[in-house]
Design a protein around this motif. Sequence first.
Motif, PDB file in Angstrom:
ATOM      1  N   UNK A  26       0.821  -1.204   0.000  1.00 50.87           N
ATOM      2  CA  UNK A  26       0.000   0.000   0.000  1.00 50.87           C
ATOM      3  C   UNK A  26       0.862   1.264   0.000  1.00 50.87           C
ATOM      4  N   UNK A  27       0.314   2.313  -0.533  1.00 55.44           N
ATOM      5  CA  UNK A  27       0.966   3.612  -0.537  1.00 55.44           C
ATOM      6  C   UNK A  27      -0.092   4.688  -0.663  1.00 55.44           C
ATOM      7  N   UNK A  28       0.282   5.912  -0.433  1.00 54.74           N
ATOM      8  CA  UNK A  28      -0.684   7.010  -0.373  1.00 54.74           C
ATOM      9  C   UNK A  28      -1.558   7.093  -1.620  1.00 54.74           C
ATOM     10  N   UNK A  31      -4.108   3.961  -1.842  1.00 54.26           N
ATOM     11  CA  UNK A  31      -4.954   3.631  -0.686  1.00 54.26           C
ATOM     12  C   UNK A  31      -6.455   3.630  -0.978  1.00 54.26           C
ATOM     13  N   UNK A  32      -6.988   4.531  -1.822  1.00 48.60           N
ATOM     14  CA  UNK A  32      -8.423   4.428  -2.145  1.00 48.60           C
ATOM     15  C   UNK A  32      -8.785   3.089  -2.807  1.00 48.60           C
ATOM     16  N   UNK A  33      -7.874   2.550  -3.620  1.00 42.22           N
ATOM     17  CA  UNK A  33      -8.108   1.245  -4.240  1.00 42.22           C
ATOM     18  C   UNK A  33      -8.133   0.150  -3.177  1.00 42.22           C
ATOM     19  N   UNK A  34      -7.207   0.228  -2.222  1.00 37.20           N
ATOM     20  CA  UNK A  34      -7.186  -0.756  -1.141  1.00 37.20           C
ATOM     21  C   UNK A  34      -8.460  -0.689  -0.305  1.00 37.20           C
ATOM     22  N   UNK A  35      -8.955   0.520  -0.047  1.00 40.60           N
ATOM     23  CA  UNK A  35     -10.192   0.634   0.736  1.00 40.60           C
ATOM     24  C   UNK A  35     -11.378   0.080  -0.050  1.00 40.60           C
ATOM     25  N   UNK A  36     -11.387   0.252  -1.369  1.00 43.49           N
ATOM     26  CA  UNK A  36     -12.455  -0.323  -2.198  1.00 43.49           C
ATOM     27  C   UNK A  36     -12.374  -1.846  -2.199  1.00 43.49           C
ATOM     28  N   UNK A  37     -11.154  -2.398  -2.226  1.00 42.19           N
ATOM     29  CA  UNK A  37     -10.990  -3.852  -2.165  1.00 42.19           C
ATOM     30  C   UNK A  37     -11.485  -4.393  -0.828  1.00 42.19           C
TER      31      UNK A  37
END
Length: 88
Positions: A26-28, A31-37
Motif C-alpha cells: 500500500x501507498x498514499x 490507498x483508495x483502491x485498497x479501501x475499495x478492495x
Amino acid sequence: MARMRAVDAAVLVLAKEGIDAAFGVPGAAINPFYSAMRRAGNISHVLARHVEGASHMAEGYTRAQPGNIGVCIGTSGPAGTDMITGLY
C-alpha cells in the motif's frame, strides 16, 4: 443514474475476471483502491515487503495452479519500474 467511483469499478472488474488474490504494498496514491478492495471483500490481499517481491509472488501464484491469475498492486512512483523484474 447510479454513480460509481473509479476504484470501485476497478475492483468490480477484477472480481468479474476471476481475481481472488492480489499482492502488493500500500501507498498514499493507491490507498483508495485498497479501501475499495476491503469494502468489496471478494479479493484477498497479501502484503509484501517491497513491490519487486510482490511481483514475484503474483507470478508464482499464476504458475501454482491452472486458472490462477496473479495481480500485483503498486503505488505511484518507482513501483512500476520495480515490478518489471517480476515480469522477466
